[in-house]
Design an enzyme around this catalytic site. Structure first.
Site, PDB file in Angstrom:
ATOM      1  N   ASN A  15       8.922  78.183  19.530  1.00  0.00           N
ATOM      2  CA  ASN A  15       8.815  76.871  20.177  1.00  0.00           C
ATOM      3  C   ASN A  15       9.306  75.795  19.222  1.00  0.00           C
ATOM      4  OD1 ASN A  15       7.443  74.795  22.106  1.00  0.00           O
ATOM      5  ND2 ASN A  15       6.595  74.309  20.097  1.00  0.00           N
ATOM      6  N   GLU A  16      10.170  74.933  19.700  1.00  0.00           N
ATOM      7  CA  GLU A  16      10.686  73.813  18.892  1.00  0.00           C
ATOM      8  C   GLU A  16      10.968  74.284  17.460  1.00  0.00           C
ATOM      9  OE1 GLU A  16       8.475  70.130  19.325  1.00  0.00           O
ATOM     10  OE2 GLU A  16       8.966  70.031  21.446  1.00  0.00           O
ATOM     11  N   GLU A  44      -1.996  74.369  25.952  1.00  0.00           N
ATOM     12  CA  GLU A  44      -1.871  74.656  24.514  1.00  0.00           C
ATOM     13  C   GLU A  44      -3.244  74.593  23.857  1.00  0.00           C
ATOM     14  OE1 GLU A  44       0.801  72.075  22.299  1.00  0.00           O
ATOM     15  OE2 GLU A  44       0.695  73.423  20.574  1.00  0.00           O
ATOM     16  N   GLU A  58       8.300  71.664  28.666  1.00  0.00           N
ATOM     17  CA  GLU A  58       7.338  70.600  28.358  1.00  0.00           C
ATOM     18  C   GLU A  58       7.947  69.314  28.890  1.00  0.00           C
ATOM     19  OE1 GLU A  58       5.893  70.383  24.272  1.00  0.00           O
ATOM     20  OE2 GLU A  58       5.939  72.568  24.114  1.00  0.00           O
ATOM     21  N   TYR A  94       9.854  64.195  26.680  1.00  0.00           N
ATOM     22  CA  TYR A  94       8.686  63.316  26.717  1.00  0.00           C
ATOM     23  C   TYR A  94       9.160  61.875  26.837  1.00  0.00           C
ATOM     24  CZ  TYR A  94       5.612  67.163  25.335  1.00  0.00           C
ATOM     25  OH  TYR A  94       4.899  68.337  25.312  1.00  0.00           O
TER      26      TYR A  94
HETATM   27  O1  AHR Z   1       2.697  69.086  23.815  1.00  0.00           O
HETATM   28  C1  AHR Z   1       2.441  68.692  22.489  1.00  0.00           C
HETATM   29  C2  AHR Z   1       3.506  69.185  21.526  1.00  0.00           C
HETATM   30  O2  AHR Z   1       4.723  68.590  21.862  1.00  0.00           O
HETATM   31  C3  AHR Z   1       3.808  70.648  21.547  1.00  0.00           C
HETATM   32  O3  AHR Z   1       2.919  71.375  20.757  1.00  0.00           O
HETATM   33  C4  AHR Z   1       5.196  70.714  20.988  1.00  0.00           C
HETATM   34  O4  AHR Z   1       5.946  71.778  21.504  1.00  0.00           O
HETATM   35  C5  AHR Z   1       5.791  69.372  21.364  1.00  0.00           C
HETATM   36  O5  AHR Z   1       6.345  68.755  20.280  1.00  0.00           O
END
Ligand code: AHR
Length: 495
Positions: free
Chosen positions: A171-172, A26, A297, A246
């Site tokens: 994205n998101e 990114e 991700e 995450y």
């Molecule tokens: O990877 C960092 C961020 O995490 C990305 O930009 C987003 O898609 C996610 O929230």
């Protein structure tokens, strides 16, 4: 304590698609600019050759770009044509605002992919874009007939189409990608996807789903179901649905306790639950329509590298999205990969976040210096599994962790190259003797270990955590035995 594993050689789960070993670059912090792509003293930019050599060797079968949250601000036309004439814009993602000279654009990204052998995956702009803008990018990349956009691509140095198959539609979009509600985004997706398919019917489109990480709020848990329900009779427009996972509950990046060590590994293990829940939802809501799950991700996001979320530790000021990468993180990645292999029939792609300098990067740089993180070594240990048939592994007996789960876990695969088994001894303090059976004449092994689970590599000590040879001993007919130190990971290949 002794552990005995049974590898079910006769019951393959499915193919470990190389796309499951994808990465993510990114325009955020020093991932792209000043990581992959650097300026020399004359101000000329190029990819760092030492970084590219490391990535090629990893390998990197697929690469997602340019975001992330950055994608919904990205206007692809800013990044084509002579580099010194490109539009300078605000580069925005995750609260960072920087000056972006757009010198790393579409042609440069495709060249990067070609140099390291990665399939490109482009994330399109929905939040501040239009269907026409995204259709134009697709036409520019993939069309072969003599349109003005194709002439422009040719004038910019690429006669042949780029043939990009994977396209993210935003994205998101439940958050940074426009704060949509699910029904509105689903309708937007339908419009974009319909038009994109007209331009190139062969593309694979990724619907922007939501997480599944530990602690995801209820409204976000419902997001994916509501998207699929809204798209109902147009589900043929959806090839993949993205989820992001995450791990954020593991305490400090390196000053963690034993409890936090186990906490992070447990959270990584939960990644598989997020995949399974999404698969169950698709089974219930999408019926026979085959939609792949794109875990585009994943990885650890330590509190020092974010201004939000749990973690009673001092946050870095300013937040750069750079964080320590220790052996614990490498083991967590290995644990996630066990689940990724087990779910390889429903998971269609996956991207570790992110590739250089940012979050759980595999390569870090500091001026002229470059080093590989423990996570790089963990992924490299999995090379033999890429493209192979995943095999189930059962723990017949062995030591347990404080929560009662097995201390030693493993993933196995078979291919014409032989059988590969990657073991993780998750125990914080105890070593493990592991026995297993696999027919074959010769075995070779590599081990990733360190005195302490919080050790990592730095510019000054780039090899503190590295791979070493592992002794693989014969143990009766078709039997093998390895000794694993505490908090370690190893791969054995039997051929
Ligand atoms: O990877 C960092 C961020 O995490 C990305 O930009 C987003 O898609 C996610 O929230």
């Amino acid at each position: 304590m002794e552990t005995t594993l049974n590898i079910l050689n006769n019951a393959p789960i499915g193919t470990i698609n190389p796309r499951l070993y994808g990465h993510f670059a990114e325009h955020l912090g020093r991932c792209c600019y000043d990581g992959l792509w650097v300026k020399d003293q004359q101000g000329k930019s190029s990819f760092r050759s030492d970084v590219l050599t490391a990535l090629k060797a990893l390998p990197v079968p697929m690469l997602r770009w340019p975001g992330g949250c950055y994608a919904d601000h990205y206007h692809w036309r800013d990044g084509i044509g002579p580099q010194d004439k490109r539009t300078r814009r605000l580069g925005m993602s995750c609260g960072l605002i920087v000056e972006d000279d757009n010198s790393l654009g579409t042609h440069e990204f495709i060249s990067l992919c070609r140099q390291i052998g990665a399939e490109p995956y482009l994330a399109g702009n929905v939040g501040s874009g239009t269907p026409q803008e995204l259709c134009d990018w697709l036409e520019y990349c993939n069309a072969a007939i003599n349109t003005s956009l194709v002439q422009e691509r040719r004038a910019n140095g690429s006669d042949k189409p780029f043939g990009v198959k994977l396209w993210g539609v935003g994205n998101e979009n439940w958050g940074c990608g426009g704060n949509y509600d699910s029904v509105t985004y689903a309708k937007e997706y339908r419009r974009y996807a319909t038009m994109l398919r007209h331009v190139d019917p062969s593309v694979e489109l990724v619907l922007g789903g939501a997480g599944g990480a530990v602690g995801t709020p209820d409204w976000l848990e419902r997001w994916n179901t509501e998207l699929i329900q809204t798209l109902n009779r147009n589900l043929d427009l959806v090839d993949h649905i993205s989820i992001h996972v995450y791990w954020i509950h593991g305490g400090a990046e390196s000053a963690f306790t034993a409890e936090e060590y186990y906490g992070l590994l447990g959270e990584a293990h939960h990644t598989e639950e997020a995949i399974k829940n999404t698969a169950q939802m698709l089974h219930e809501e999408a019926g026979n329509r085959k939609i792949g799950i794109a875990l585009d991700e994943w990885g650890v996001w330590h509190p020092e590298a974010r201004p939000w979320g749990p973690g009673q530790v001092e946050r870095r000021d300013p937040i750069t999205y750079e964080q320590a990468n220790t052996l614990r993180d490498a083991l967590a990645a290995g644990i996630a990969l066990e689940g990724i292999h087990r779910q390889c029939n429903v998971l269609s792609l996956a991207n570790l976040a992110q590739i250089v300098n940012v979050l759980q990067s595999v390569v870090n740089t500091d001026s002229q210096r470059m080093w590989l993180t423990p996570t790089y070594h963990a992924l490299h240990l999995h090379t033999a599994h890429i493209g192979a048939q995943a095999l189930p592994v059962e723990v017949a007996q062995g030591d347990s962790l404080p929560d009662g789960t097995s201390a030693v876990t493993a993933t196995a695969s078979t291919s014409p190259r032989g059988m590969a088994v990657t073991f993780i001894n998750r125990h914080y303090t105890d070593q493990a003797t592991v026995r297993f059976k696999a027919a074959g004449k010769a075995a070779s092994g590599k081990l990733l270990s360190a005195d302490k689970a919080n050790m990592g590599n730095t510019a000054d000590a780039p090899n503190a955590v590295h791979l070493v040879d592992l002794a693989v001993n014969r143990d009766g007919v078709d039997g093998w035995c390895v000794e694993l130190p505490p908090h370690s990971m190893a791969t054995v290949v039997i051929a």
